[in-house]
Design an enzyme around this catalytic site. Structure first.
Site, PDB file in Angstrom:
ATOM      1  CD  GLU A 162       9.111 -10.467  -0.552  1.00 56.80           C
ATOM      2  OE1 GLU A 162       7.944 -10.818  -0.774  1.00 56.80           O
ATOM      3  OE2 GLU A 162       9.508  -9.303  -0.793  1.00 56.80           O
ATOM      4  CG  LEU A 191       9.125  -2.704   2.001  1.00 55.33           C
ATOM      5  CD1 LEU A 191      10.012  -3.627   1.189  1.00 55.33           C
ATOM      6  CD2 LEU A 191       7.654  -3.091   1.866  1.00 55.33           C
TER       7      LEU A 191
END
Ligand SMILES: NC(=O)c1ccc[n+]([C@@H]2O[C@H](COP(=O)([O-])OP(=O)(O)OC[C@H]3O[C@@H](n4cnc5c(N)ncnc54)[C@H](OP(=O)(O)O)[C@@H]3O)[C@@H](O)[C@H]2O)c1
Length: 190
Positions: A33, A23
């Site tokens: 998240e 990511l």
């Protein structure tokens, strides 16, 4: 009508989704998240069924080995090169339509509930540009990180931003000094 195809993705302002196989914000961890991703992809609408997650080979290998397969979900990996499903994956498909056809086999059809597309870029693009009924669950990071993997801009002639969606927190989110918002888009009837 076919199944709804749910895409779930976290994006930087420039629509970047990854860097060097990770990511973009790695090694910063965004646990709230991640919990949102887990909850959305893991919760079936029908008790006793399981959701399906469909992903490209690189996304599969970007998941830490100890977390593969994604638990309580049917994990389908796409590859044109692999001949057998990578260790831990439940199914391998050579293209996206074969992955969807897998779900029509009677055994899987009885077991499978929602379909979640979890990356990477070419798969998101294929689904976003398809004529299927799509929903996009987007985490908009407000900070830019360097990215080498991107998705297309969301076409607002094709998708509308929903004012709210059950189970999706509204408003500005913040953790580890990073701010983001959850958005849900639904394709407009053509
Ligand atoms: N921000 C987010 O929400 C998010 C989500 C997912 C991934 N990511 C990031 O994105 C990056 C990985 O994504 P990526 O786009 O580089 O790769 P990817 O789509 O995960 O994997 C690419 C590979 O998957 C196979 N593949 C993809 N689409 C296919 C199709 N339609 N039919 C058959 N095979 C298909 C091919 O494998 P073969 O080469 O074996 O044929 C292709 O080389 C990583 O940095 C990851 O961390 C971010």
């Amino acid at each position: 009508m076919g199944r709804v195809l749910n895409c779930i993705v976290a994006v930087c302002p420039d629509m970047g989704i990854g860097r060097s196989g990770n990511l973009p914000w790695h090694p910063i961890r965004l646990s709230k998240e991640f919990k949102h991703f887990q909850k959305m992809t893991m919760t079936p609408t029908v008790e006793g069924k399981k959701n399906v997650v469909i992903m490209g080979r690189k996304t599969w290998f970007s998941i830490p080995a100890q977390n593969r397969p994604l638990k309580n979900r049917i994990n389908v990996v796409l590859s044109r090169e692999l001949e057998t499903a990578p260790e831990g994956a439940h199914y391998l498909a050579a293209d996206f339509s074969s992955a969807l056809r897998l779900l029509e086999n009677p055994e899987l059809e009885a077991q499978a509930d929602q379909v979640w597309i979890i990356g990477g870029s070419s798969l998101y693009k294929e689904v976003m540009e398809s004529s299927a009924h799509q929903r996009l669950f987007v985490t908009r990071m407000l900070k830019q990180f360097d990215c080498d993997t991107f998705i297309p801009n969301i076409d607002l002639d094709k998708f509308r931003l929903l004012p709210e969606f059950p189970g999706v927190p509204a408003g500005l989110q913040e953790e580890n000094g990073l701010q983001y918002v959850f958005e849900v888009y639904e394709c407009v009837e053509q």
